[in-house]
Structure formats: C-alpha cells, structure tokens
Scaffold this motif. Structure first.
Motif, PDB file in Angstrom:
ATOM      1  N   ALA A 170       0.711  -1.286  -0.123  1.00 50.38           N
ATOM      2  CA  ALA A 170      -0.013   0.075  -0.208  1.00 50.38           C
ATOM      3  C   ALA A 170       0.914   1.374  -0.098  1.00 50.38           C
ATOM      4  O   ALA A 170      -0.182   2.085  -0.816  1.00 50.38           O
ATOM      5  N   LEU A 171       2.208   0.811   0.657  1.00 42.43           N
ATOM      6  CA  LEU A 171       2.454   2.540   1.156  1.00 42.43           C
ATOM      7  C   LEU A 171       3.419   2.587  -0.425  1.00 42.43           C
ATOM      8  O   LEU A 171       3.830   3.937  -1.054  1.00 42.43           O
ATOM      9  N   GLN A 172       3.899   1.886  -1.352  1.00 38.78           N
ATOM     10  CA  GLN A 172       5.082   1.580  -2.210  1.00 38.78           C
ATOM     11  C   GLN A 172       3.465   2.372  -3.306  1.00 38.78           C
ATOM     12  O   GLN A 172       4.489   2.963  -4.110  1.00 38.78           O
ATOM     13  N   ARG A 173       2.214   1.841  -3.372  1.00 38.77           N
ATOM     14  CA  ARG A 173       1.582   2.542  -4.366  1.00 38.77           C
ATOM     15  C   ARG A 173       1.392   3.972  -4.088  1.00 38.77           C
ATOM     16  O   ARG A 173       1.366   4.728  -5.328  1.00 38.77           O
ATOM     17  N   LYS A 174       1.549   4.022  -2.858  1.00 42.00           N
ATOM     18  CA  LYS A 174       1.330   6.229  -2.451  1.00 42.00           C
ATOM     19  C   LYS A 174       2.821   6.341  -2.676  1.00 42.00           C
ATOM     20  O   LYS A 174       2.652   7.390  -3.281  1.00 42.00           O
ATOM     21  N   ILE A 175       3.777   6.157  -2.507  1.00 44.55           N
ATOM     22  CA  ILE A 175       4.971   6.514  -3.316  1.00 44.55           C
ATOM     23  C   ILE A 175       5.099   6.890  -4.294  1.00 44.55           C
ATOM     24  O   ILE A 175       5.468   7.735  -4.924  1.00 44.55           O
ATOM     25  N   ASN A 176       4.207   5.897  -5.718  1.00 46.16           N
ATOM     26  CA  ASN A 176       4.417   5.644  -6.775  1.00 46.16           C
ATOM     27  C   ASN A 176       3.479   7.039  -7.598  1.00 46.16           C
ATOM     28  O   ASN A 176       3.475   7.608  -8.371  1.00 46.16           O
ATOM     29  N   SER A 177       2.824   7.482  -6.123  1.00 45.20           N
ATOM     30  CA  SER A 177       1.478   8.692  -6.698  1.00 45.20           C
ATOM     31  C   SER A 177       1.464   9.844  -6.256  1.00 45.20           C
ATOM     32  O   SER A 177       1.238  11.129  -6.664  1.00 45.20           O
ATOM     33  N   GLU A 178       3.165   9.929  -4.963  1.00 41.28           N
ATOM     34  CA  GLU A 178       3.237  10.905  -4.930  1.00 41.28           C
ATOM     35  C   GLU A 178       4.069  11.983  -5.728  1.00 41.28           C
ATOM     36  O   GLU A 178       5.429  11.351  -6.125  1.00 41.28           O
ATOM     37  N   VAL A 179       4.597  13.156  -5.651  1.00 43.92           N
ATOM     38  CA  VAL A 179       5.343  14.056  -5.416  1.00 43.92           C
ATOM     39  C   VAL A 179       6.141  14.737  -5.198  1.00 43.92           C
ATOM     40  O   VAL A 179       7.554  15.391  -5.106  1.00 43.92           O
ATOM     41  N   ASP A 180       5.600  15.394  -3.333  1.00 42.44           N
ATOM     42  CA  ASP A 180       6.309  15.486  -3.074  1.00 42.44           C
ATOM     43  C   ASP A 180       7.523  14.940  -2.365  1.00 42.44           C
ATOM     44  O   ASP A 180       7.343  13.980  -1.866  1.00 42.44           O
ATOM     45  N   PRO A 181       9.185  15.857  -2.320  1.00 43.45           N
ATOM     46  CA  PRO A 181      10.103  14.557  -1.933  1.00 43.45           C
ATOM     47  C   PRO A 181       9.893  14.092  -1.105  1.00 43.45           C
ATOM     48  O   PRO A 181       9.823  13.427  -0.529  1.00 43.45           O
TER      49      PRO A 181
END
Length: 465
Positions: A170-181
């Motif tokens: 679930a976290l990997q999916r969030k990371i893939n759609s996140e833009v804020d470094p």
C-alpha cells in the motif's frame, strides 16, 4: 401513587403482610422500573454484609431505574415479629434482602423512619442486574473502579507476514503517486522499518530463530495454562527482543503462518504497576477488542504475563471480543453483572467505535504508530501511557472524593419518608474526564498526525508544536 398490600416470604416461611407504595420514576431510558404490582415478595437470600458502604449508597450508585417502591408494615412493631427481625438484621449487618427476578434482582434496603416513638419495619426496593450489587459493593468498599483497555494501536501493534506485505504494498503505491519529495522520503523510511521487522518475523516463522547483531537467538517454549476445563494447555515458541521492545509469538503453535511480531507500547509497565500498586487493586481490568479471540488472549498474556491484572480464572469473562464493524459497549463488557458503566473508564485510540452513551467515559490516546512515527512516543514530554495512568489516577481520586465526602455523608441522614431526589446524584466516571481537546493537548499532540508517512523531522516538528 396507589398503595396495595403484599405478603413477604423468606423461603416458604411467611414473614408478614406489608403495604407497598410504588414510586414513579421520570427516567425516560428506563424499562425496568417495577411499576407492576409485586403481590408476593419472596426473599431467597441476603447480600453480603458491607464493611464500609451503606447498601443505599451502593444501590443509588448502580441503579438505572431509581427506587421502585417503598414498603412498610406498621402492624409489625413488636421486636420479635419476623419482619422486625428482618429489618434489624439488615440494618445491623449493612446487608439487603434479595428476591431474584429472571436476570435481575430486587433488593430490599432497610430504612429508618422519622417517627421516633414508633419504629416499624420499612424498606426501599431497588431493581438491578443479577450479581451487580455484590461485585460493585466489593469495588466501592475497596475504592476500586473498572478500566477497559483496547489492544491494537492502544497498547500494542502486531503484524503477520501477510499484513507486513499488505502494508508495504500500500505504501509503495502511495509513493508512486506522490510528488512531494519530503513525503516520499518519509514513506520510504516507513517502508524500510516494515521491511526490517518483516525480515525478523520471516526468520522466526521459518526457522524458529533470529539473527540479532550477529548472534543467533532461538525460541524459548512458554506454557500457557488451560483457561478452563474445555481448554488444553498450549506450548508456544517465543522470542523476546527486550531492547527492541519486540516479542515474536505464534497464535497457533502448529501453524507457522500464525506467527506475529508484536511491539509493546512504551511505558506500559508504568501504567500496569499503578493499577495494582503494592498489591492493592485500584482498578478491575477488562479488555474489549475487535480482534479474534485466540489472538486477543495471547496479546493480553504478553501484556500481563504474571496474571496480576486479570486472574487466569476470569480471563474468558474479562476479554471481550466484538465483531469487527459493530459498536463496542460497556453493557456488553459487563454483561455478567461485573461492574456498572458509571464506575468504568475506557482507554482506546478510537472514540467512535464506542456506543454514544459510553463515549463520555473514554480517554482517547493517540494511536501507537511505531512504523509511521517511531519517535512520536519518545518525543512526548510524558509518554502516552503515563498520561493515561495520570488520567486514571485523577478519575479515581475525583470519583471517591465525591462518593466518600459527598454521598456517604448525606446517605446517613436519609429516612424512609424522604424522596430519593433529595440525595445528591451518584458520581459517574464521565464527570472526571477532561474533554478530548484538552486531552490531546496534554499529550503534546494537538493534531494527531493526519498525514500518512511524514519524514521523522516533520513528525518531530509537528509534535513540538
């Protein structure tokens, strides 16, 4: 109110005829007011004698329906009449006469009359759940209250291989759609913490050992005694990594997939030792969880290994598992007449899972999140469970100050002719809990981390604010 006549029996023996005066109650929530006419009062037994609290004080505290009737016998003034003897033994021994009524009990409390020349037997009748009077009497005599704990994210966080995989994914999916470094780095750090623990759990699940700082640590067998005649003792393979606050256990020792890695919340020892300091019970302890039963029993064993908080004979009654998605309620926790909701404090990380009427008695703690915010507990000036201990201490102090100095003082002056409304209202745990906003402020945590996966520095900054 219409007077009618009734006959009082003790067992099969007739004690005499009495006049009954039903008392109408304005309590809207109350279904169990005995406005029905009880023509025969059949006393089956007496309550235990009280050491400290007059029976009227106990019943006034635990009744939800108030007084049901007043009962008197002006014709039984001779000191050897059976009703007179019943009255004087109840007064002298601080006990009530009890008549069972299905799942409830009718308690007769002996009262003094204002009429000093002619003392005659007079009683007030109260209706309460079976067994409730005896258990609350013991608690009030000892100045002890009830405390109900939630388990997951309140006292512990536990994961199986499956749940670790789900959380990481679930976290990997969030990371893939996140833009804020900054957010991305926060979530990556969280994934890393999950992965580290998953590696430890995998070693334990597959090989019954873990490699810790280059040292192999093997499981130790722990025997879990049978909880009742229908249960078998269980031998579980455990590994305890004290310095990491981690315990590895297997819910079903035969099935490796039931291996779990458990993190105990810091400062649990402080809270636990307060509850039973110097062998004096300050609280009767219960657990109410949405978790599955075998899991809940094992998590509680890890929290209370010496059965100091809940005696092993009482475990099955005191660990209450609620179906996921349904509401928790103190009525369900105490269904065996173990404690009255007014005398109970709840410690949980979620308020809305509780029945609305119980919510004022819930002290909400911030959710324990060792993967998401590992520094959160350490950064609080006072650890979350020490705040909970202080809350419990204040609630108990306030409750018994009002009970001892308010109610007990006034109850001694109440006579048969008085109105129950003239007695000060009984204390209720909810009167001594600060509101949710004050509580989260005192946890140094005004906004309980509303983002998922912030970087540690961000968490620290937010907590300091």
């Amino acid at each position: 109110m219409n007077m009618y006549k009734a006959v009082v029996y003790q067992g099969e023996e007739v004690l005499g005829e009495v006049e009954m005066y039903p008392v109408e109650n304005k309590n809207k929530n109350n279904n169990n007011n005995l406005m029905i006419e009880v023509k025969e009062i059949r006393i089956s037994h007496f309550s235990q004698a009280s050491e400290r609290c007059p029976p009227l004080a106990v019943l006034h505290t635990i009744t939800s329906s108030g007084i049901c009737f007043k009962m008197e016998s002006k014709s039984s003034q001779s000191q050897d009449s059976p009703l007179y003897l019943l009255h004087s033994s109840c007064i002298n021994q601080y006990k009530t006469a009890v008549m069972p009524l299905g799942g409830e009990e009718l308690h007769l409390v002996a009262m003094y009359s204002r009429n000093n020349e002619k003392q005659y037997p007079c009683f007030w009748g109260f209706n309460v759940a079976s067994g409730l009077y005896d258990s609350c009497l013991v608690m009030l005599n000892l100045r002890c209250l009830g405390i109900v704990f939630d388990l997951d994210e309140t006292l512990i966080v536990a994961n199986t291989m499956r749940s670790f995989e789900d959380r990481i994914e679930a976290l990997q999916r969030k990371i893939n759609s996140e833009v804020d470094p900054q957010r991305i780095s926060g979530m990556q750090a969280e994934v890393k913490r999950y992965q580290d623990d998953k590696i430890i759990l995998k070693q334990y699940a597959e090989n019954d050992q873990v490699l810790e700082n280059g040292k192999v640590i093997k499981t130790q067998s722990e025997i879990v005694p049978a909880l009742s005649d229908n249960h078998q003792p269980i031998i579980r393979p455990l590994i305890r990594l004290q310095e990491k606050n981690i315990i590895l256990t297997r819910i079903n020792p035969q099935i490796r997939d039931t291996s779990v890695l458990v993190r105990l919340r810091p400062a649990w020892d402080d809270l636990r030792s307060y509850l039973i300091a110097r062998g004096r019970k300050r609280f009767e302890v219960y657990v109410c969880t949405m978790a599955e039963r075998d899991y809940a029993l094992e998590m509680w064993r890890l929290l209370d290994p010496d059965s100091n908080l809940i005696n092993s004979k009482e475990l099955l009654d005191r660990i209450v598992c609620v179906k996921s998605g349904s509401r928790k309620s103190l009525f369900n926790v105490f269904q065996e007449g173990l404690c009255h909701p007014k005398m109970a404090l709840v410690i949980d990380d979620r308020l809305k899972v509780w029945d609305e009427k119980d919510q004022p008695r819930v002290h909400v703690v911030p959710a324990f999140a060792p993967y998401y915010a590992p520094q959160a507990e350490a950064n609080n000036a006072i650890p979350v469970l020490c705040v909970a201990r202080n809350v419990a201490c204040n609630v108990r102090g306030g409750f018994f100050k009002d009970f001892d100095e308010g109610l007990l003082q006034k109850i001694c002056d109440v006579n048969h002719e008085d109105d129950i409304k003239d007695i000060p209202s009984a204390p209720d745990v909810s009167n001594y809990l600060v509101s949710e906003d004050d509580a989260s402020a005192s946890n140094g945590n005004k906004d309980p981390l509303s983002f998922d996966g912030m970087a540690d520095t961000e968490v620290e900054r937010r907590l300091k604010e």
